[in-house]
Design a protein around this motif. Sequence first.
Motif, mmCIF file in Angstrom:
data_model
loop_
_atom_site.group_PDB
_atom_site.id
_atom_site.type_symbol
_atom_site.label_atom_id
_atom_site.label_comp_id
_atom_site.label_asym_id
_atom_site.label_seq_id
_atom_site.Cartn_x
_atom_site.Cartn_y
_atom_site.Cartn_z
ATOM 1 N N PHE A 160 -37.500 -21.852 7.064
ATOM 2 C CA PHE A 160 -36.530 -20.797 7.363
ATOM 3 C C PHE A 160 -35.953 -20.878 8.768
ATOM 4 C CE2 PHE A 160 -39.207 -19.045 3.958
ATOM 5 C CZ PHE A 160 -38.221 -18.802 3.017
ATOM 6 N N SER A 161 -36.592 -21.604 9.673
ATOM 7 C CA SER A 161 -36.062 -21.714 11.034
ATOM 8 C C SER A 161 -35.081 -22.878 11.178
ATOM 9 C CB SER A 161 -37.207 -21.883 12.036
ATOM 10 O OG SER A 161 -37.981 -23.024 11.726
ATOM 11 N N HIS A 162 -34.947 -23.695 10.128
ATOM 12 C CA HIS A 162 -34.058 -24.856 10.219
ATOM 13 C C HIS A 162 -33.238 -25.012 8.936
ATOM 14 C CE1 HIS A 162 -35.894 -26.274 13.939
ATOM 15 N NE2 HIS A 162 -37.078 -26.038 13.395
ATOM 16 N N PRO A 163 -32.296 -24.097 8.680
ATOM 17 C CA PRO A 163 -31.459 -24.243 7.483
ATOM 18 C C PRO A 163 -30.447 -25.373 7.635
ATOM 19 C CG PRO A 163 -30.727 -22.380 8.785
ATOM 20 C CD PRO A 163 -31.999 -22.867 9.429
ATOM 21 N N TYR A 164 -30.135 -25.984 6.513
ATOM 22 C CA TYR A 164 -29.066 -26.977 6.456
ATOM 23 C C TYR A 164 -27.734 -26.256 6.251
ATOM 24 C CZ TYR A 164 -25.999 -30.529 4.372
ATOM 25 O OH TYR A 164 -24.941 -31.340 4.075
ATOM 26 N N TYR A 165 -26.648 -26.801 6.816
ATOM 27 C CA TYR A 165 -25.328 -26.195 6.620
ATOM 28 C C TYR A 165 -24.276 -27.290 6.566
ATOM 29 C CZ TYR A 165 -24.969 -27.082 11.629
ATOM 30 O OH TYR A 165 -24.945 -27.705 12.857
ATOM 31 N N ASP A 166 -23.181 -27.005 5.885
ATOM 32 C CA ASP A 166 -22.038 -27.908 5.917
ATOM 33 C C ASP A 166 -20.747 -27.145 5.643
ATOM 34 O OD1 ASP A 166 -21.876 -27.545 3.152
ATOM 35 O OD2 ASP A 166 -22.656 -29.508 2.656
ATOM 36 N N PHE A 167 -19.645 -27.728 6.109
ATOM 37 C CA PHE A 167 -18.286 -27.241 5.870
ATOM 38 C C PHE A 167 -17.443 -28.461 5.513
ATOM 39 C CE2 PHE A 167 -20.324 -25.025 9.372
ATOM 40 C CZ PHE A 167 -20.285 -23.699 8.969
ATOM 41 N N ALA A 210 -8.380 -40.421 -7.118
ATOM 42 C CA ALA A 210 -8.680 -40.780 -5.737
ATOM 43 C C ALA A 210 -8.897 -39.498 -4.942
ATOM 44 C CB ALA A 210 -7.544 -41.591 -5.132
ATOM 45 N N SER A 211 -9.995 -39.424 -4.194
ATOM 46 C CA SER A 211 -10.284 -38.224 -3.415
ATOM 47 C C SER A 211 -10.779 -38.599 -2.027
ATOM 48 C CB SER A 211 -11.330 -37.356 -4.119
ATOM 49 O OG SER A 211 -12.585 -38.021 -4.181
ATOM 50 N N TYR A 212 -10.492 -37.729 -1.072
ATOM 51 C CA TYR A 212 -10.943 -37.929 0.314
ATOM 52 C C TYR A 212 -11.497 -36.600 0.810
ATOM 53 C CZ TYR A 212 -11.030 -39.502 5.167
ATOM 54 O OH TYR A 212 -11.436 -39.859 6.431
ATOM 55 N N THR A 213 -12.705 -36.653 1.391
ATOM 56 C CA THR A 213 -13.372 -35.446 1.855
ATOM 57 C C THR A 213 -13.908 -35.648 3.262
ATOM 58 O OG1 THR A 213 -14.080 -34.946 -0.416
ATOM 59 C CG2 THR A 213 -15.173 -33.751 1.353
ATOM 60 N N ALA A 214 -13.682 -34.674 4.131
ATOM 61 C CA ALA A 214 -14.250 -34.661 5.477
ATOM 62 C C ALA A 214 -15.257 -33.517 5.554
ATOM 63 C CB ALA A 214 -13.161 -34.486 6.526
ATOM 64 N N THR A 215 -16.462 -33.801 6.059
ATOM 65 C CA THR A 215 -17.554 -32.826 6.064
ATOM 66 C C THR A 215 -18.222 -32.767 7.430
ATOM 67 O OG1 THR A 215 -18.017 -33.305 3.736
ATOM 68 C CG2 THR A 215 -19.719 -32.153 4.966
ATOM 69 N N TYR A 216 -18.438 -31.557 7.906
ATOM 70 C CA TYR A 216 -19.270 -31.361 9.109
ATOM 71 C C TYR A 216 -20.588 -30.756 8.637
ATOM 72 C CZ TYR A 216 -20.826 -30.222 13.798
ATOM 73 O OH TYR A 216 -21.540 -30.177 14.965
ATOM 74 N N SER A 217 -21.704 -31.419 8.946
ATOM 75 C CA SER A 217 -23.001 -30.959 8.455
ATOM 76 C C SER A 217 -24.069 -31.133 9.515
ATOM 77 C CB SER A 217 -23.397 -31.729 7.184
ATOM 78 O OG SER A 217 -23.494 -33.109 7.467
ATOM 79 N N GLY A 218 -25.173 -30.402 9.337
ATOM 80 C CA GLY A 218 -26.279 -30.505 10.277
ATOM 81 C C GLY A 218 -27.430 -29.607 9.880
ATOM 82 N N ILE A 219 -28.471 -29.615 10.711
ATOM 83 C CA ILE A 219 -29.635 -28.752 10.557
ATOM 84 C C ILE A 219 -29.694 -27.824 11.763
ATOM 85 C CG2 ILE A 219 -32.154 -28.638 10.429
ATOM 86 C CD1 ILE A 219 -31.062 -29.797 7.925
ATOM 87 N N ALA A 220 -29.727 -26.520 11.521
ATOM 88 C CA ALA A 220 -29.768 -25.551 12.612
ATOM 89 C C ALA A 220 -31.098 -25.651 13.359
ATOM 90 C CB ALA A 220 -29.565 -24.143 12.068
ATOM 91 N N LEU A 241 -19.409 -35.028 12.094
ATOM 92 C CA LEU A 241 -18.309 -35.059 11.140
ATOM 93 C C LEU A 241 -18.316 -36.396 10.400
ATOM 94 C CD1 LEU A 241 -15.821 -33.422 10.162
ATOM 95 C CD2 LEU A 241 -14.477 -34.636 11.896
ATOM 96 N N SER A 242 -18.412 -36.327 9.084
ATOM 97 C CA SER A 242 -18.443 -37.526 8.253
ATOM 98 C C SER A 242 -17.314 -37.478 7.227
ATOM 99 C CB SER A 242 -19.791 -37.655 7.536
ATOM 100 O OG SER A 242 -20.008 -36.555 6.665
ATOM 101 N N TYR A 243 -17.116 -38.589 6.529
ATOM 102 C CA TYR A 243 -16.046 -38.681 5.538
ATOM 103 C C TYR A 243 -16.557 -39.405 4.301
ATOM 104 C CZ TYR A 243 -15.779 -43.532 7.000
ATOM 105 O OH TYR A 243 -16.101 -44.829 7.278
ATOM 106 N N GLU A 244 -15.838 -39.206 3.201
ATOM 107 C CA GLU A 244 -16.105 -39.951 1.971
ATOM 108 C C GLU A 244 -14.805 -40.146 1.222
ATOM 109 O OE1 GLU A 244 -19.608 -39.235 -0.778
ATOM 110 O OE2 GLU A 244 -17.975 -38.552 -2.083
ATOM 111 N N PHE A 245 -14.517 -41.399 0.878
ATOM 112 C CA PHE A 245 -13.398 -41.708 -0.007
ATOM 113 C C PHE A 245 -13.971 -42.188 -1.332
ATOM 114 C CE2 PHE A 245 -10.861 -44.964 -2.109
ATOM 115 C CZ PHE A 245 -9.713 -44.238 -2.382
ATOM 116 N N GLN A 246 -13.422 -41.681 -2.424
ATOM 117 C CA GLN A 246 -13.899 -42.071 -3.751
ATOM 118 C C GLN A 246 -12.720 -42.346 -4.657
ATOM 119 O OE1 GLN A 246 -17.372 -40.031 -5.650
ATOM 120 N NE2 GLN A 246 -15.881 -39.434 -7.189
ATOM 121 N N GLY A 247 -12.735 -43.500 -5.297
ATOM 122 C CA GLY A 247 -11.695 -43.853 -6.245
ATOM 123 C C GLY A 247 -12.301 -44.232 -7.582
#
Length: 329
Positions: A157-164, A189-199, A219-225
């Motif tokens: 509970f002191s270290h939740p994961y989060y992403d946007f 074809a899709s492209y996604t940018a994600t900011y994620s981490g552990i609090a 900040l990470s990315y993913e391209f999928q075709g």
Amino acid sequence: MKRTRLILMALVSALMILGTPLFAEDDSEDESPFALKLTTDFAYYPKSDAIPGGTHFAPITGIYSGVEARTTLKASYKLGTPLGENWLVKDANVAFSGGLELSPVSIRPKLSIDFTPVPFLIFSAGTSIGWGWNIGSIEGLCELNPITYDYDKLSTFSHPYYDFWVGATFQFDTGAIIKGDWTHVVLLASYTATYSGIAGLDDYTVYEWQASKGKARGLSYEFQGVLGYQMPLPLNLAGLMFKTSGYYDGSVYGSFDDTYDGDFVEISISPLMRFKFGEKDELTCLFDFSSRRSFESEYNKPGESLALNVTGREWFFKRLALSWSHKFM
């Protein structure tokens, strides 16, 4: 320059004309704006020991390295937001979704919104927050000790994961212009940018989430075709998926960036099959050939690899993945 503009205008016009008929929504007045779907994912990982050196292929060296399982219940509501009377935008809509993902070592609520201004293009955004735990040797939430290179367990509970995340998807089917049951070559074809981490972790801390090591806040990315052929059979789709992913800036790994190549691009090439069972059930099978960093020497702990120099790309058979989904409404 004028010729270039004309070519671009012609290309955009063609995509607008060709993409629309297939992906237009059913105008039936009986169609409910609510949808409820359950998706269960399972993956089996054979063992493939890393081989030091330059770019190469690493063969399977054992029948078992690990398994992965999770299930997600997703509810959505679609709201029509026509942008005009033109046939291209009259079915524009916004879909609001909420979901709950559950795995043996985590729980993760999700929220997202999808905007479809034209039938072949979708813009998406979402966020989630998750809590992980550890069960024996199955690690759902850990941080790397940069001295011992062990992954130390964290409290839930002191270290939740989060992403946007934000993304866009383009989809097209040749069946929109060539009518028939056997004329459907599909492209997505899709492209996604994600900011994620552990609090609660320090900057540049390497962590493990849902038994996946070597992650960092940033900040990470993913391209999928996907290129496939759709058929009026229980084997509804056969095709090939191509995926690339990584971090925009390798400095998220701090001092390890110099050796670990923090912005290394992971590449996957995966044959896939999708089976349909009636109107509500689907099973997707994926054979994932992927790539990972190749290092200058062998290592005994996964964490030790961050201090070794990357010398190339190692290809290997990563996993067999299954995804079953059932629509309740």
